[in-house]
Design a protein around this motif. Structure first.
Motif, PDB file in Angstrom:
ATOM      1  N   GLY B 240       0.802  -1.226   0.000  1.00  6.70           N
ATOM      2  CA  GLY B 240       0.000   0.000   0.000  1.00  6.70           C
ATOM      3  C   GLY B 240       0.834   1.275   0.000  1.00  6.70           C
ATOM      4  N   HIS B 241       1.856   1.324   0.853  1.00  5.49           N
ATOM      5  CA  HIS B 241       2.727   2.508   0.878  1.00  5.49           C
ATOM      6  C   HIS B 241       3.398   2.713  -0.470  1.00  5.49           C
ATOM      7  N   ALA B 242       3.848   1.619  -1.082  1.00  4.67           N
ATOM      8  CA  ALA B 242       4.516   1.725  -2.388  1.00  4.67           C
ATOM      9  C   ALA B 242       3.539   2.266  -3.434  1.00  4.67           C
ATOM     10  N   VAL B 243       2.319   1.754  -3.415  1.00  7.56           N
ATOM     11  CA  VAL B 243       1.304   2.221  -4.372  1.00  7.56           C
ATOM     12  C   VAL B 243       0.986   3.697  -4.128  1.00  7.56           C
ATOM     13  N   GLU B 244       0.902   4.078  -2.844  1.00  8.26           N
ATOM     14  CA  GLU B 244       0.597   5.472  -2.521  1.00  8.26           C
ATOM     15  C   GLU B 244       1.713   6.399  -3.020  1.00  8.26           C
ATOM     16  N   THR B 245       2.968   6.029  -2.725  1.00  5.69           N
ATOM     17  CA  THR B 245       4.086   6.860  -3.176  1.00  5.69           C
ATOM     18  C   THR B 245       4.123   6.926  -4.700  1.00  5.69           C
ATOM     19  N   TYR B 246       3.920   5.770  -5.338  1.00  7.22           N
ATOM     20  CA  TYR B 246       3.903   5.710  -6.806  1.00  7.22           C
ATOM     21  C   TYR B 246       2.865   6.678  -7.369  1.00  7.22           C
ATOM     22  N   SER B 247       1.675   6.696  -6.766  1.00 13.43           N
ATOM     23  CA  SER B 247       0.601   7.546  -7.284  1.00 13.43           C
ATOM     24  C   SER B 247       0.925   9.030  -7.084  1.00 13.43           C
ATOM     25  N   LYS B 254      -3.782   9.642 -11.186  1.00 17.10           N
ATOM     26  CA  LYS B 254      -4.349  10.468 -10.108  1.00 17.10           C
ATOM     27  C   LYS B 254      -3.718  10.072  -8.773  1.00 17.10           C
ATOM     28  N   HIS B 255      -3.649  11.018  -7.856  1.00 14.57           N
ATOM     29  CA  HIS B 255      -3.091  10.750  -6.529  1.00 14.57           C
ATOM     30  C   HIS B 255      -4.096   9.977  -5.693  1.00 14.57           C
ATOM     31  N   LEU B 256      -3.649   8.901  -5.091  1.00 16.44           N
ATOM     32  CA  LEU B 256      -4.523   8.125  -4.212  1.00 16.44           C
ATOM     33  C   LEU B 256      -4.471   8.683  -2.793  1.00 16.44           C
ATOM     34  N   THR B 257      -5.582   8.558  -2.073  1.00 18.29           N
ATOM     35  CA  THR B 257      -5.524   8.821  -0.629  1.00 18.29           C
ATOM     36  C   THR B 257      -4.810   7.645   0.028  1.00 18.29           C
ATOM     37  N   LEU B 294     -15.747  -1.088  -2.259  1.00 18.87           N
ATOM     38  CA  LEU B 294     -15.738   0.196  -1.550  1.00 18.87           C
ATOM     39  C   LEU B 294     -14.813   1.217  -2.202  1.00 18.87           C
ATOM     40  N   TYR B 295     -13.677   0.735  -2.738  1.00 18.42           N
ATOM     41  CA  TYR B 295     -12.628   1.673  -3.162  1.00 18.42           C
ATOM     42  C   TYR B 295     -12.489   1.703  -4.673  1.00 18.42           C
ATOM     43  N   PRO B 296     -12.125   2.872  -5.226  1.00 22.56           N
ATOM     44  CA  PRO B 296     -11.991   2.987  -6.685  1.00 22.56           C
ATOM     45  C   PRO B 296     -10.845   2.112  -7.216  1.00 22.56           C
ATOM     46  N   ARG B 297     -10.993   1.684  -8.437  1.00 24.55           N
ATOM     47  CA  ARG B 297      -9.943   0.894  -9.092  1.00 24.55           C
ATOM     48  C   ARG B 297      -8.751   1.803  -9.447  1.00 24.55           C
ATOM     49  N   TYR B 298      -7.574   1.195  -9.511  1.00 26.47           N
ATOM     50  CA  TYR B 298      -6.370   1.950  -9.867  1.00 26.47           C
ATOM     51  C   TYR B 298      -5.528   1.075 -10.780  1.00 26.47           C
TER      52      TYR B 298
END
Lengths: 355, 355
Positions: B240-247, B254-257, B294-298
């Motif tokens: 999750g952290h890697a995906v967040e930083t990547y975004s 788009k930037h993920l929360t 619940l959460y949008p696709r990425y």
């Protein structure tokens, strides 16, 4: 005279390099890093590297520029960046091989990298051996204020190697000697008497260094977060820190070493001690004579008083805008939290200037 | 349901603003500072200032830009500078009024200013109320790495005020909800079941927030320095952290929360849990369905795998270059320190991509 036990770690005085290598071997660290500056890289690192040759652990050397000017957030960020680039994880060890700048900044960088990795202090100057080595203070300068940013974080061990003092210039020896004299003044009259007669042209005997660390250690163990009596170590530093910063900021004057500035601070605060805390005239004269003979004179005329007072107001030990001083009741005994007015502080500067 | 006792401080859930004012009054602080961003300055600060009107203590407001981009050493230095300019001494108090950025960076700034001043957390987002509020982690991002610089420093108290959640956009509510779902998955199957059926279009009931804090608190109290089981909170965060930083790094996407990224991470790590830790197919499917709905696709295609893997290698919980994951043994139970290979991690990303 082998080891002093500090807050949560040993201060090692005997076979220090062998013991450091043992510490690394037994610590199960994923890797380790040696922080140096160009001086310790040249004079001290080779002594250590000789001993590291047979170790299997891999390590990297991080070198920063020597001097107080490097002790800032930019150099600290440079250390963080190197740790990242070298792949330092939480099980890494940082070895701070140098004087106060290396110990303080390396300690701060280590205590904040990944929320804290282990570090050990290998102080290489007399000043850092007797002063910065115990107490767990880490820090950097910021906005022209000394050590204004930092943490209280204890090292895992401290290694005090007399051989490193042999390469120090006389001026650096004298700088450390000022803190030793302070230890005598605040806590141990016999130690003061012994020191004031010592030959300060060479590195002091290891026993004297040991005694200084023992005095400081007793104080910091009783008050690790400087809530109370630890402030006794601040004797000479309210005025001294301001004079030191002033000398660094003022391009027209020569830069003072920490010890040279603290010696001036101790003369001024001995005068305040005579005025407000019971130090006798004879004791004031004795302290003034010893320090004034040992340390070079520095010009402090009226024009610099307001700057110095502003600098004193930023001291971390102040409260509610009042300037708090540690003063001597007599040689070997002190008390904390004496509020001194601007007028008194300026008068103490005039006392020094008039000597 | 009034107070949870954490490591050395209370987490207060009832009459929070009144209790915060009492805390300030009783704390004998020389002055205090409120750290906000433009959002909390507009939506939350007025609620607090109403209560502060009758206080004699003077205070200043320090506002930083909202958003993860502000959580860096430059903004932190800006806070230090303001504290200096406002004359903050060691007896000052910092009130961090905001989401995770304010709490983490304000906590770091306070924990390092003059080697540490007191601070309290007043988290204003759901995410910060259920996640950052307890545990004593402070930090800033550096060199594109999240929270790589920081300290473990406990606040003096945490105040959790439900009223602040009323002004949050739905996307921010959902972001916090991800951490709550995680708390159920790692520690409490009944809580997971309750949450997955809740209405997540509005702020959750205060009881649910309380339960999440209670679960997290139990874990951090047992392991304040993340030496062992506290790593269970890392479930979903390696990926999750890697995906967040990547975004955040990748301008094209788009930037993920945080919650959106962690939801993806939890799906991937649930797949790894099924493969390596005993999670059943039914449980994997249940977790995947709930989170994916619940959460949008990425989009995470093959081209980003190597970047994501490099980012995962920088995780603070890794050791000796291995990537350490927390995995689920079943819903409500987990285990730490599962080493996952690059191939397995990429396969888990493929699992998500193929949904």
């Amino acid at each position: 005279m082998d080891t002093i036990n500090s807050i949560s770690y040993p201060v090692i005085f005997k076979d220090t390099l062998t013991q450091l290598v043992n510490f690394i071997e037994q610590g199960n660290y994923s890797r380790f890093f040696i922080l140096t500056d160009e001086h310790t890289g040249e004079h001290c690192l080779p002594l250590l590297q000789e001993r590291l040759e047979h170790l299997n652990n891999s390590y990297d050397v991080i070198e920063v520029n020597a001097g107080e000017e490097s002790k800032n957030i930019d150099f600290c960020a440079g250390i963080w960046k190197m740790l990242i680039d070298f792949g330092a994880d939480r099980h890494s060890l940082m070895i701070n091989l140098g004087g106060g700048v290396i110990g303080d900044m390396g300690g701060f960088a280590a205590s904040t990298y990944k929320r804290g990795i282990d570090f050990v202090q290998v102080p290489t100057t007399l000043l850092s051996q007797v002063d910065a080595s115990v107490g767990g203070k880490t820090g950097i300068d910021f906005d022209n204020l000394k050590n204004i940013i930092g943490t209280f974080t204890q090292p895992k061990a401290v290694f005090i190697e007399p051989a490193f003092l042999q390469t120090l210039p006389q001026r650096q020896i004298l700088s450390g000697y000022a803190e030793m004299l302070k230890h005598g003044l605040i806590q141990d009259a016999a130690y003061w008497s012994e020191l004031k007669g010592a030959d300060i042209n060479a590195a002091p005997a290891p026993e004297l260094v040991y005694q200084s660390v023992a005095i400081k250690n007793k104080v910091v163990v009783d008050d690790p977060f400087e809530k109370g009596f630890r402030k006794c170590l601040n004797f000479g530093h309210t005025v001294g820190h301001a004079v030191e910063t002033y000398s660094l900021l003022n391009d027209g004057s020569k830069h003072l070493t920490h010890g040279e500035a603290i010696a001036i601070g101790m003369i001024c605060e001995a005068w305040l001690s005579h005025k407000n805390a019971g130090l006798t005239t004879d004791e004031l004269n004795e302290i003034t004579t010893v320090l004034n003979n040992l340390y070079p004179r520095y010009e402090l005329d009226e024009t610099c008083h307001s700057v110095l007072h502003s600098l004193m107001k930023t001291d971390k030990k102040n409260q509610n805008g009042n300037i708090n001083c540690t003063l001597l009741n007599k040689i070997g005994e002190c008390s904390i939290d004496h509020i001194c007015t601007e007028e008194e502080l300026c008068d103490s500067l005039r006392y020094y200037a008039g000597l």
